[in-house]
Design a protein around this motif. Structure first.
Motif, PDB file in Angstrom:
ATOM      1  N   GLY A  16       0.787  -1.233   0.000  1.00 30.66           N
ATOM      2  CA  GLY A  16       0.000   0.000   0.000  1.00 30.66           C
ATOM      3  C   GLY A  16       0.815   1.277   0.000  1.00 30.66           C
ATOM      4  O   GLY A  16       0.265   2.367  -0.103  1.00 30.66           O
ATOM      5  N   ALA A  17       2.154   1.165   0.128  1.00 33.23           N
ATOM      6  CA  ALA A  17       2.961   2.390   0.117  1.00 33.23           C
ATOM      7  C   ALA A  17       2.887   3.044  -1.260  1.00 33.23           C
ATOM      8  O   ALA A  17       2.724   2.366  -2.271  1.00 33.23           O
ATOM      9  CB  ALA A  17       4.410   2.060   0.451  1.00 33.23           C
ATOM     10  N   GLN A  18       2.998   4.367  -1.277  1.00 30.48           N
ATOM     11  CA  GLN A  18       2.964   5.076  -2.559  1.00 30.48           C
ATOM     12  C   GLN A  18       4.216   4.773  -3.365  1.00 30.48           C
ATOM     13  O   GLN A  18       5.295   4.650  -2.813  1.00 30.48           O
ATOM     14  CB  GLN A  18       2.885   6.585  -2.302  1.00 30.48           C
ATOM     15  CG  GLN A  18       1.560   7.014  -1.714  1.00 30.48           C
ATOM     16  CD  GLN A  18       1.617   8.417  -1.155  1.00 30.48           C
ATOM     17  OE1 GLN A  18       2.551   9.164  -1.413  1.00 30.48           O
ATOM     18  NE2 GLN A  18       0.616   8.765  -0.370  1.00 30.48           N
ATOM     19  N   ARG A  19       4.010   4.665  -4.689  1.00 30.22           N
ATOM     20  CA  ARG A  19       5.155   4.394  -5.551  1.00 30.22           C
ATOM     21  C   ARG A  19       5.973   5.657  -5.798  1.00 30.22           C
ATOM     22  O   ARG A  19       5.439   6.753  -5.840  1.00 30.22           O
ATOM     23  CB  ARG A  19       4.674   3.873  -6.909  1.00 30.22           C
ATOM     24  CG  ARG A  19       4.274   2.411  -6.917  1.00 30.22           C
ATOM     25  CD  ARG A  19       3.664   2.043  -8.249  1.00 30.22           C
ATOM     26  NE  ARG A  19       4.543   2.435  -9.358  1.00 30.22           N
ATOM     27  CZ  ARG A  19       5.607   1.753  -9.744  1.00 30.22           C
ATOM     28  NH1 ARG A  19       5.914   0.636  -9.126  1.00 30.22           N
ATOM     29  NH2 ARG A  19       6.345   2.163 -10.736  1.00 30.22           N
ATOM     30  N   TYR A  20       7.281   5.457  -5.945  1.00 32.31           N
ATOM     31  CA  TYR A  20       8.139   6.554  -6.359  1.00 32.31           C
ATOM     32  C   TYR A  20       8.169   6.555  -7.892  1.00 32.31           C
ATOM     33  O   TYR A  20       8.358   5.506  -8.505  1.00 32.31           O
ATOM     34  CB  TYR A  20       9.568   6.363  -5.845  1.00 32.31           C
ATOM     35  CG  TYR A  20       9.738   6.529  -4.356  1.00 32.31           C
ATOM     36  CD1 TYR A  20       8.823   7.246  -3.585  1.00 32.31           C
ATOM     37  CD2 TYR A  20      10.845   5.986  -3.699  1.00 32.31           C
ATOM     38  CE1 TYR A  20       8.996   7.394  -2.223  1.00 32.31           C
ATOM     39  CE2 TYR A  20      11.028   6.137  -2.341  1.00 32.31           C
ATOM     40  CZ  TYR A  20      10.095   6.838  -1.598  1.00 32.31           C
ATOM     41  OH  TYR A  20      10.279   6.993  -0.253  1.00 32.31           O
ATOM     42  N   SER A  21       7.970   7.686  -8.503  1.00 32.21           N
ATOM     43  CA  SER A  21       8.057   7.767  -9.967  1.00 32.21           C
ATOM     44  C   SER A  21       8.290   9.215 -10.347  1.00 32.21           C
ATOM     45  O   SER A  21       8.163  10.126  -9.520  1.00 32.21           O
ATOM     46  CB  SER A  21       6.762   7.267 -10.598  1.00 32.21           C
ATOM     47  OG  SER A  21       5.694   8.124 -10.240  1.00 32.21           O
ATOM     48  N   ALA A  22       8.597   9.432 -11.611  1.00 31.01           N
ATOM     49  CA  ALA A  22       8.799  10.799 -12.094  1.00 31.01           C
ATOM     50  C   ALA A  22       7.497  11.586 -11.932  1.00 31.01           C
ATOM     51  O   ALA A  22       7.499  12.765 -11.568  1.00 31.01           O
ATOM     52  CB  ALA A  22       9.226  10.777 -13.554  1.00 31.01           C
ATOM     53  N   PHE A  23       6.368  10.891 -12.150  1.00 33.18           N
ATOM     54  CA  PHE A  23       5.067  11.537 -12.022  1.00 33.18           C
ATOM     55  C   PHE A  23       4.823  11.978 -10.569  1.00 33.18           C
ATOM     56  O   PHE A  23       4.408  13.109 -10.301  1.00 33.18           O
ATOM     57  CB  PHE A  23       3.965  10.578 -12.491  1.00 33.18           C
ATOM     58  CG  PHE A  23       2.578  11.127 -12.303  1.00 33.18           C
ATOM     59  CD1 PHE A  23       2.123  12.190 -13.093  1.00 33.18           C
ATOM     60  CD2 PHE A  23       1.728  10.608 -11.337  1.00 33.18           C
ATOM     61  CE1 PHE A  23       0.851  12.710 -12.902  1.00 33.18           C
ATOM     62  CE2 PHE A  23       0.456  11.122 -11.141  1.00 33.18           C
ATOM     63  CZ  PHE A  23       0.016  12.180 -11.929  1.00 33.18           C
ATOM     64  N   ALA A  24       5.126  11.048  -9.624  1.00 35.31           N
ATOM     65  CA  ALA A  24       4.937  11.367  -8.202  1.00 35.31           C
ATOM     66  C   ALA A  24       5.795  12.569  -7.811  1.00 35.31           C
ATOM     67  O   ALA A  24       5.364  13.449  -7.063  1.00 35.31           O
ATOM     68  CB  ALA A  24       5.287  10.160  -7.350  1.00 35.31           C
ATOM     69  N   LEU A  25       7.028  12.592  -8.352  1.00 28.24           N
ATOM     70  CA  LEU A  25       7.956  13.683  -8.047  1.00 28.24           C
ATOM     71  C   LEU A  25       7.384  15.024  -8.517  1.00 28.24           C
ATOM     72  O   LEU A  25       7.387  16.017  -7.784  1.00 28.24           O
ATOM     73  CB  LEU A  25       9.294  13.401  -8.749  1.00 28.24           C
ATOM     74  CG  LEU A  25      10.525  14.155  -8.271  1.00 28.24           C
ATOM     75  CD1 LEU A  25      10.864  13.798  -6.837  1.00 28.24           C
ATOM     76  CD2 LEU A  25      11.711  13.834  -9.171  1.00 28.24           C
ATOM     77  N   ALA A  26       6.851  15.012  -9.738  1.00 30.80           N
ATOM     78  CA  ALA A  26       6.291  16.238 -10.297  1.00 30.80           C
ATOM     79  C   ALA A  26       5.064  16.682  -9.488  1.00 30.80           C
ATOM     80  O   ALA A  26       4.893  17.868  -9.175  1.00 30.80           O
ATOM     81  CB  ALA A  26       5.913  16.006 -11.757  1.00 30.80           C
ATOM     82  N   LYS A  27       4.237  15.686  -9.114  1.00 31.45           N
ATOM     83  CA  LYS A  27       3.008  15.988  -8.379  1.00 31.45           C
ATOM     84  C   LYS A  27       3.333  16.591  -7.000  1.00 31.45           C
ATOM     85  O   LYS A  27       2.740  17.579  -6.581  1.00 31.45           O
ATOM     86  CB  LYS A  27       2.209  14.688  -8.224  1.00 31.45           C
ATOM     87  CG  LYS A  27       0.750  14.912  -7.865  1.00 31.45           C
ATOM     88  CD  LYS A  27       0.001  13.581  -7.884  1.00 31.45           C
ATOM     89  CE  LYS A  27      -1.048  13.557  -6.797  1.00 31.45           C
ATOM     90  NZ  LYS A  27      -1.464  12.195  -6.458  1.00 31.45           N
ATOM     91  N   LYS A  28       4.303  15.972  -6.318  1.00 25.62           N
ATOM     92  CA  LYS A  28       4.656  16.451  -4.967  1.00 25.62           C
ATOM     93  C   LYS A  28       5.324  17.820  -5.032  1.00 25.62           C
ATOM     94  O   LYS A  28       5.307  18.563  -4.054  1.00 25.62           O
ATOM     95  CB  LYS A  28       5.601  15.463  -4.272  1.00 25.62           C
ATOM     96  CG  LYS A  28       5.071  14.053  -4.174  1.00 25.62           C
ATOM     97  CD  LYS A  28       4.174  13.866  -2.994  1.00 25.62           C
ATOM     98  CE  LYS A  28       3.799  12.384  -2.857  1.00 25.62           C
ATOM     99  NZ  LYS A  28       2.693  12.183  -1.943  1.00 25.62           N
ATOM    100  N   ALA A  29       5.929  18.121  -6.170  1.00 29.17           N
ATOM    101  CA  ALA A  29       6.601  19.417  -6.303  1.00 29.17           C
ATOM    102  C   ALA A  29       5.588  20.549  -6.154  1.00 29.17           C
ATOM    103  O   ALA A  29       5.905  21.642  -5.672  1.00 29.17           O
ATOM    104  CB  ALA A  29       7.313  19.509  -7.652  1.00 29.17           C
ATOM    105  N   MET A  30       4.322  20.279  -6.569  1.00 28.83           N
ATOM    106  CA  MET A  30       3.258  21.279  -6.448  1.00 28.83           C
ATOM    107  C   MET A  30       3.073  21.707  -5.003  1.00 28.83           C
ATOM    108  O   MET A  30       2.637  22.811  -4.718  1.00 28.83           O
ATOM    109  CB  MET A  30       1.920  20.689  -6.942  1.00 28.83           C
ATOM    110  CG  MET A  30       1.957  20.192  -8.366  1.00 28.83           C
ATOM    111  SD  MET A  30       2.256  21.554  -9.480  1.00 28.83           S
ATOM    112  CE  MET A  30       1.642  20.890 -10.989  1.00 28.83           C
ATOM    113  N   ASN A  31       3.356  20.785  -4.103  1.00 25.44           N
ATOM    114  CA  ASN A  31       3.135  21.051  -2.684  1.00 25.44           C
ATOM    115  C   ASN A  31       4.464  21.235  -1.943  1.00 25.44           C
ATOM    116  O   ASN A  31       4.570  20.958  -0.756  1.00 25.44           O
ATOM    117  CB  ASN A  31       2.326  19.891  -2.086  1.00 25.44           C
ATOM    118  CG  ASN A  31       1.793  20.224  -0.712  1.00 25.44           C
ATOM    119  OD1 ASN A  31       1.630  21.388  -0.372  1.00 25.44           O
ATOM    120  ND2 ASN A  31       1.559  19.202   0.089  1.00 25.44           N
TER     121      ASN A  31
END
Lengths: 432, 122
Positions: A16-31
C-alpha cells in the motif's frame, strides 16, 4: 516472487505504500514536497515474531525483504543497534562484480549480479546501479598469466570477462599511467563490463522501504544483549528494548559476528579487522569505470558527485574501533598517485574504517548452527557489498526452509571441519 | 598508529611489526585422537573478542623476534607485553586467558603430553 514485485503495474507497492516515480515527483513538487510519506515506520518491538534478523545493514534488510516477498514470512523484525545502513553498508566503496574463480563463488556472486540488474525496478527505489565496468590491473608477467587462467575459468561459468593489454587499457581509461618504468607497471588487466557500482545507502533504504511495506518491523537503536535458549533451541533474543520471543534468529552482523556467536557459545573462524576507505574533494569527471589492483591493494572509482572514492587493503590486526591505522591508506595513496599522476594534488575530504569479518578462506559463511533456529550469514570480509542481494536471497531461503539451497550449501560452517574450503584468496585478491 | 614497545628494541612504530594473530594456540600432539571438529578448533576457529585480546607480534623490520601482547581491540590500549612461552601477569590479561573458550577444547588438552607418556614426574 513475480506476483509480489512492487513494480508490476500496481498503483502502489503491494503493502500500500505510494510508488516513487517521475510523475509522483512532479506531483509532490506542487506542494513543495511536504506530503511525502515516511519511507518506513519506526515501530515498537512486538512481544513475539516468527523470525528476527539481527543487523540492519544491506544483507540483513535484504534477508528480511526476501523472507517477506518470496517466502511470505511477514511477521518478522530486523533489529539494529544503530541506524540502518550505518555500518559497513555505508562504509564500503560500492564495487559490484561477479568475476570470481571457483564455481561456488561464481554461483553466488552471479546470482547477486542478476538481482542487482533488476533491483531498482524490484524495489521501486533507484539504487543508482551503474554497470560502468570493473577493471583489475596486473603488474607482473606472472600475475597476467594467472589472470588469463582466471578469465577462462570465469567465462566457462558463463560470466563476462575479458583480458585487456596495456594499450587497450589506456584507451579504456585515458587518465591511467601505463609507463613501464614505474614501480608497479600496468602489464594488462581483466575487465568485467557488467560490473560497476551502486549507491550503497540507497540499497539499505530501498530494501528497508520494500520490507516495511510488506509488514516487516525495522527496529533501530535496539541492541541485542543475549540469545535466550532452551536446551539446543533458540526461544528469543534479549535486547536493550526488552525480550523478544522468536523461534528463528538470523545473525547478519558482519564485524560483530563473533560477539553475537559468543552469546550462543558458538565459535567462528572469523577475525574482525578494519577496512579503510577515503573520498577526495569533488572534481570534473576523469574516471568512468572502476579500477582495482590486487598487487598494490588499491581500488578507485569516481562518484556521481565527482569525488574520487578510494579503498585500501585490510588492516593487519583485529579491531572493533571502526578506524584504521594510517600506514594502510598511505601505502594505497602512493600506489594511486603512481597509477593516476593526475591525482597527486587532490585533497582528501573524508577517511573512515569499517569492521569487516574476515574468514580464513576469504569466502562467506551462510549456515545453520548446532543450535536449532539460529542461523549465521557472515564472513563476507572485505567484499560483502556486491553480494548484498544474493546473500539476502539465499539466507532468507535458508531461514524459511531450515535447509541451505544449492547456492548456499557450500558455505556451511561445517566446511571448517571437512576441509572443503572455497579458497578465494588468490582468486579474489586481497582487494576483494 | 600504535607505538609498540618491543621487549628487545624498545618503543617503535607499528609499521615495523607484523601481527601474528591469537596467542596461546597449542598444536595437538601428533598421536592425538581428537575428531576433525575438535581439530578445526585448533586450525581455523579463532578467538575474536571485543575488548582485551591476547595476540602475538613480531618485530619484523627490527630484531625479528616474537612476543605476546595483551591489547584492547576497542581502545587499542596495550595492557601488557610479555615473552613467548609465558602467560600474562596482569589481572585483566590473566582473566582473558583463563576465560577463553579455547581452554576447554579437546585440541588444547591434546596438546599437552599426558604424565604417563611423558615418563612420570622426572
Amino acid at each position: 516472487m513475480a506476483q509480489n514485485h512492487p513494480d508490476r503495474g500496481q498503483r502502489g507497492l503491494p503493502g500500500g505504500a505510494q510508488r516513487y516515480s517521475a510523475f509522483a515527483l512532479a506531483k509532490k513538487a506542487m506542494n513543495y514536497h511536504q506530503d511525502w510519506q515516511r519511507a518506513w515506520r519506526d515501530p515498537e518491538p512486538k512481544a513475539e515474531y516468527d523470525a528476527v534478523i539481527i543487523g540492519g545493514g544491506g544483507h540483513g534488510l535484504a534477508t528480511a525483504y526476501y523472507l517477506a516477498a518470496v517466502h511470505g514470512l511477514t511477521n518478522i523484525a530486523v533489529i539494529e543497534k544503530g541506524w540502518i545502513g550505518g555500518g559497513n553498508t555505508g562504509r564500503n566503496t560500492t564495487i559490484i562484480r561477479s568475476n570470481y574463480l571457483w564455481d561456488e563463488s561464481a554461483a553466488i556472486y552471479e546470482h547477486s549480479m542478476k538481482l542487482w540488474e533488476g533491483m531498482s525496478q524490484d524495489l521501486n527505489f533507484n539504487v543508482m546501479f551503474s554497470q560502468r565496468g570493473v577493471l583489475t590491473i596486473a603488474h607482473s608477467e606472472h600475475e597476467l598469466r594467472e589472470m588469463s587462467r582466471r578469465v577462462h575459468a570465469i567465462r566457462l561459468n558463463g560470466i563476462d570477462s575479458e583480458i585487456l593489454g596495456p594499450a587497450e587499457i589506456k584507451k579504456f581509461v585515458p587518465t591511467i599511467n601505463i609507463d613501464q618504468s614505474i614501480r608497479y607497471p600496468v602489464m594488462g588487466g581483466f575487465l568485467q563490463r557488467r560490473g560497476g557500482t551502486a549507491r550503497h545507502d540507497a540499497v539499505a533504504w530501498g530494501y528497508a522501504r520494500a520490507a516495511d511495506d510488506l509488514g516487516v518491523d525495522i527496529i533501530q537503536k535496539c541492541e541485542v544483549t543475549g540469545l535466550r535458549r532452551q536446551g539446543r533451541k533458540i526461544i528469543g533474543v534479549e535486547t536493550s528494548r526488552g525480550f523478544i520471543k522468536t523461534k528463528k534468529v538470523g545473525c547478519v552482523v558482519a564485524g560483530h559476528s563473533s560477539v553475537v556467536a559468543a552469546m550462543a557459545g558458538i565459535r567462528l573462524p572469523i577475525a574482525s579487522r578494519p577496512l579503510q576507505a577515503l573520498v577526495s574533494e569533488p572534481i570534473k569527471p576523469i574516471l568512468d569505470t572502476v579500477i582495482m589492483s590486487n598487487a598494490v591493494h588499491m581500488y578507485i572509482s569516481q562518484s556521481d558527485k565527482g569525488e574520487m572514492v578510494l579503498g585500501a587493503g585490510v588492516d593487519k590486526y583485529n579491531s572493533y574501533a571502526q578506524r584504521g591505522s594510517f600506514p594502510v591508506p598511505e601505502h594505497m595513496l602512493a600506489a594511486a598517485v603512481e597509477l593516476f599522476p593526475v591525482l597527486s594534488r587532490l585533497r582528501m575530504l573524508r577517511h573512515w574504517g569499517g569492521i569487516v569479518d574476515t574468514c580464513p578462506d576469504a569466502s562467506p559463511i551462510i549456515s545453520k548452527t548446532d543450535i536449532e533456529g539460529l542461523y549465521f550469514d557472515c564472513g563476507w570480509g572485505t567484499g560483502g557489498f556486491k553480494a548484498t542481494p544474493g546473500s539476502g536471497h539465499v539466507f532468507a531461503d535458508l531461514i524459511a526452509n531450515d535447509r541451505p539451497n544449492k547456492i548456499a550449501a557450500p558455505y556451511s560452517l561445517d566446511r571448517f571441519r571437512t576441509g572443503l574450503l572455497i579458497d578465494e584468496h588468490g582468486a579474489a585478491g586481497v582487494a576483494h | 598508529m600504535l607505538i609498540i614497545t618491543c621487549p628487545f628494541c624498545g618503543p617503535r612504530d607499528e609499521v615495523e611489526f607484523a601481527c601474528g594473530g591469537e596467542a596461546h594456540i597449542a598444536r595437538p600432539l601428533a598421536d592425538n585422537k581428537i575428531s576433525d571438529a575438535d581439530f578445526a578448533d585448533y586450525l581455523f576457529m579463532r578467538d575474536n573478542p571485543k575488548g582485551l585480546f591476547l595476540e602475538r607480534w613480531r618485530h619484523s623490520a627490527g630484531c625479528r623476534r616474537w612476543f605476546n601482547v595483551a591489547r584492547d581491540t576497542v581502545s587499542n590500549e596495550i595492557v601488557e607485553i610479555y615473552p613467548m612461552g609465558s602467560l600474562p601477569a596482569k589481572t585483566a590479561a590473566k582473566t582473558t586467558y583463563k576465560t577463553s573458550w579455547r581452554r576447554d577444547t579437546a585440541a588444547e588438552k591434546a596438546a599437552t603430553p599426558s604424565r604417563s607418556k611423558a615418563g612420570g614426574s622426572k
